[in-house]
Design an enzyme around this catalytic site. Structure first.
Site, PDB file in Angstrom:
ATOM      1  N   HIS A  26      81.815  82.074  20.500  1.00  0.00           N
ATOM      2  CA  HIS A  26      81.944  80.666  19.853  1.00  0.00           C
ATOM      3  C   HIS A  26      83.112  80.575  19.083  1.00  0.00           C
ATOM      4  CE1 HIS A  26      77.890  79.943  21.951  1.00  0.00           C
ATOM      5  NE2 HIS A  26      78.014  81.231  21.930  1.00  0.00           N
ATOM      6  N   ARG A  47      72.002  80.456  22.868  1.00  0.00           N
ATOM      7  CA  ARG A  47      71.672  81.688  22.737  1.00  0.00           C
ATOM      8  C   ARG A  47      70.246  81.767  22.280  1.00  0.00           C
ATOM      9  NH1 ARG A  47      75.623  84.319  25.158  1.00  0.00           N
ATOM     10  NH2 ARG A  47      77.871  83.669  24.368  1.00  0.00           N
TER      11      ARG A  47
END
Lengths: 301, 301, 301, 301
Positions: C113, C223
């Site tokens: 990310h 996630r």
């Protein structure tokens, strides 16, 4: 006419001498290279370069997912799988570079897409041309009464004529004064970086814009959408037409999952399930606000 | 040997069929395409695609700066001007895509460069190969005593042998157990995403890495620098050798202004001016700390 | 126990002295500040700083949309509207900074990310502690047979015991040798940047991670999802619990539209409409692949 | 006067009620919060929120570099070390949020700094105010004759008066027509998203702008520099004054290494070394172009 004879000759010269390359090559995109697609009254988009093709997306995905992906899926199925599951990194492996001529107020929306590379014509160094976007009469519309930002009814008759007259005369006067301020005819002439402030937002600028395919799809989803302002939407659509020829499998997946798709909230899923079970559900017992419910009905009736 | 016969055959096949393209083409880069340049014991870098060349940088700059730049400067002068004045956007108009095989601890440093696109081999989906980086004896060095992070004296004799023996045997035992945990020979076999946690940081991974030239130069400045860890520096140097052949003018400017350049603080400028005026200046009256002064002397003596 | 007595004392000291501020303050988040939430066997997350609250999101949106938004909607309605229409920039106006301790293989997923700021503990400068993630027996599972990447059945008995024994003994041997290689007891000692390569991916590292709320929501959606690997999911869930207390309105909208929502393709919309009209539709006449159809049935039955 | 009585009252209300917080707090910055610093004739900047302080930079650096940094250096020395060695990530751990009112042509330069979060007033939703930047006479200058983009001699007398008259009358006429086009007095009224195209680039807009300290320093280096256009430079300077009070140690290092520093190429280093050795070096034997040499002389004489 957006391109001068010089520019057209330059395009044909650039297209005259193909060179051999070992890189991934997209025949559909080669046909577009350098050619200007007219947009609005004086604008255009044209593809200046590209990297990758459908196979490059697949290749990058197969590096990530390894041998497991080799035999189970054909390229189309794999690309659809990636799109469906928001696996965006393989799409980032393709890149496109565009030359765009566009009104400043469109450029101001466009630049908000930050993950891209830009070289814009600088009005600090150079003098802008006398070219302004004047909407066609059928695009002169009133503020929407149901939507805080969109357009509603088309203006007609005297109101339309009066608006066009104002746009044209103000643009020309502003440009006349721009030239007069720059003029060194017996004067010092105002610095370009200052004189430009007199120019309205419908003057044309141009830039090179380079972006990867994932971020381009994000741009297209927002800007080719019917809620986008018409003047940027036509640019997005012209780009979309090139992308379809460049990466046909990826574009088809994008159309199905993004342009033609919708996102449902947990509340909307629950309502649809109740409907599928035969229940009649209204706004009050949907748990949605009036606005959400209206948008829900637009899709599901 | 980093490449299998299958991989070599694949490379030759990819190189066998040049196609005509209208895009900007760099002959120096075409010669590199797909070919693996070996790095460390089992790693490599190879160029998989590229976009643009020196002329593309110039072209983008001329869009920005308009007619004013047309006659005054040749391409080399303009590229040097852009580099000198940190005008980075024209360099962003070039893009490169690499396939890299590298140890995990190198990948962990590399990934900190965020402005890039990555598709890494996934050990959740696929099984890693038994390939570990084992340093050559001349690269086994002690912690530096003058630098908090670097290396000092090279290990020798028994200490060197003992270290190599530990690295080799631990890597092999870890991989044996990785295989044993995955094994379905009469067992369920541990999930790949779990079994991988047993593998040490010198195991090799691979990825596709795509980056624009401006961000690549930033990477090279930090990672081809003599203070970078040797194991990432050799990757940076192998990439730099390709970039030199791709965009020779831009690379030459990068070498002069970035790799061969220094940044001086206001305090350092003041000291140099006093020295140029004939004054002898020491650390105490320089206004610099001892650390700064040491670094200053390294360049200026 | 993830925190030493020294660390706990440090936390209490940091919490002992509130200072007056004029900034937007979230009482729910103040209660979390500095306190460690344990994750896995030796890991934790803790909030080190934050900027903004629900009102800050609303305030930024009202700057964008101007006076038009002032009277029509309450804060909750406006936040839900922003989330529904992917107006992400107001959520970017909030920021959070976390201190996280996590296994290296989790860190390797997390770092993908890119739109975040990170300062990680450097094993070039400093020596890592002897702390490894060893899964609890109930989390030792086999490779999934229906999913290329996930986990299936839990291992039991001898297989489970054998796996745990391998993980533990390999981790300890690797660390013993790490220490031995570093040792200067009559030796030079291997440089830290080299010795670390012997350590497996379940060793713990730590970092400061700072991210805006929009990008954090994106991280949480991927996630905290049930398809994410368990070992990163528990971190995402611990963070989500803090976010709920920080920006309760935004978090509720996120839960409804993102975590609890789905995206439908054009094909899926068409099938649902046919079903709502009473038609029975099967995979063959849905236009979807078998994989898409299976995923469709998981939601809609 | 950039702020209305309502706005001033709102600011005082926001400043009236300090709340206790456990977060890092900068007393110097608390004094600035919400207060508008006037810039140009109708613009301002004001700090709306901040995260972190000098100690937060040090704390993040110590996480990265571990125990090794604990005793050797004080905070000031460490911050200078980080700045000198381009270790940018600890500076990214601080964040600032500003409310800025600025002319559109300034906004168009500013937005090119992509690593920031922005919420701008939308002229699709709302109607812009009649506020235009009209330069003070002493800032009306001619195009520079030595610099392709900058300003030279100040305009005087009739030329200055004529320029001001054009700027004022064109702005007012454009705004009159903007209002007339929007007017629903017996008409439909043109949509806001269209009417705005008539407005010149010196109209004021406003936005919330949030950025981390590293990227803010980059912005300040480019925009507070004497080569930046005056109209953006005064914004950068007003922001710099707040940053100095917020993170005094980091700002002092920034001033010495960035604002007061220079970058030397390899060629420039060689020339300085020859000069230090007593040699007289001219442009021809410097290896530099005339442009480079002129810039070199500006610093070194």
């Amino acid at each position: 006419m957006p391109l001068s004879p010089d520019q057209l000759a330059e395009i044909e010269a650039a297209r005259a001498n193909p060179l051999p390359t070992l890189r991934a090559t997209s025949p559909g995109m080669e046909a577009h290279l350098y050619r200007a697609h007219q947009v609005l009254d004086h604008g255009f988009i044209r593809v200046v370069d590209y990297m990758g093709d459908d196979a490059a997306i697949v290749q990058a995905a197969r590096v990530s997912y390894g041998a497991g992906t080799k035999h189970v899926q054909n390229d189309e199925g794999l690309i659809r799988y990636l799109m469906r599951h928001w696996h965006s990194t393989p799409f980032e492996m393709c890149e496109i570079k565009l030359h765009v001529k566009l009104p400043v107020f469109v450029a101001r929306q466009w630049i908000r897409h930050r993950t891209a590379n830009v070289n814009e014509y600088s009005a600090r160094y150079s003098i802008l041309d006398r070219e302004f976007y004047i909407p066609a009469p059928e695009h002169l519309a009133a503020q929407s009464v149901v939507n805080n930002q969109g357009r509603g009814e088309v203006l007609t008759g005297a109101e339309s004529a009066r608006v066009l007259e104002m746009l044209k005369s103000d643009a020309n006067r502003a440009y006349d004064h721009y030239e007069a301020m720059l003029s060194q005819n017996g004067q010092l002439g105002l610095a370009r970086e200052l004189a430009r402030m007199n120019l309205p937002a419908n003057i044309y600028t141009q830039w090179y814009w380079k972006v990867d395919l994932h971020n381009l799809f994000h741009f297209l989803r927002l800007r080719a959408d019917e809620h986008a302002q018409y003047e940027i939407r036509v640019y997005a659509q012209a780009i979309a037409d090139c992308v379809r020829d460049w990466v046909p499998l990826a574009y088809a997946a994008f159309e199905d999952y993004r342009m033609g798709g919708v996102t449902l909230s947990g509340k909307a899923i629950a309502v649809l399930k109740r409907r599928l079970a035969g229940e009649v559900v209204g706004q009050v017992d949907s748990g949605m606000s009036k606005g959400e419910w209206r948008e829900f009905l637009e899709v599901w009736g």
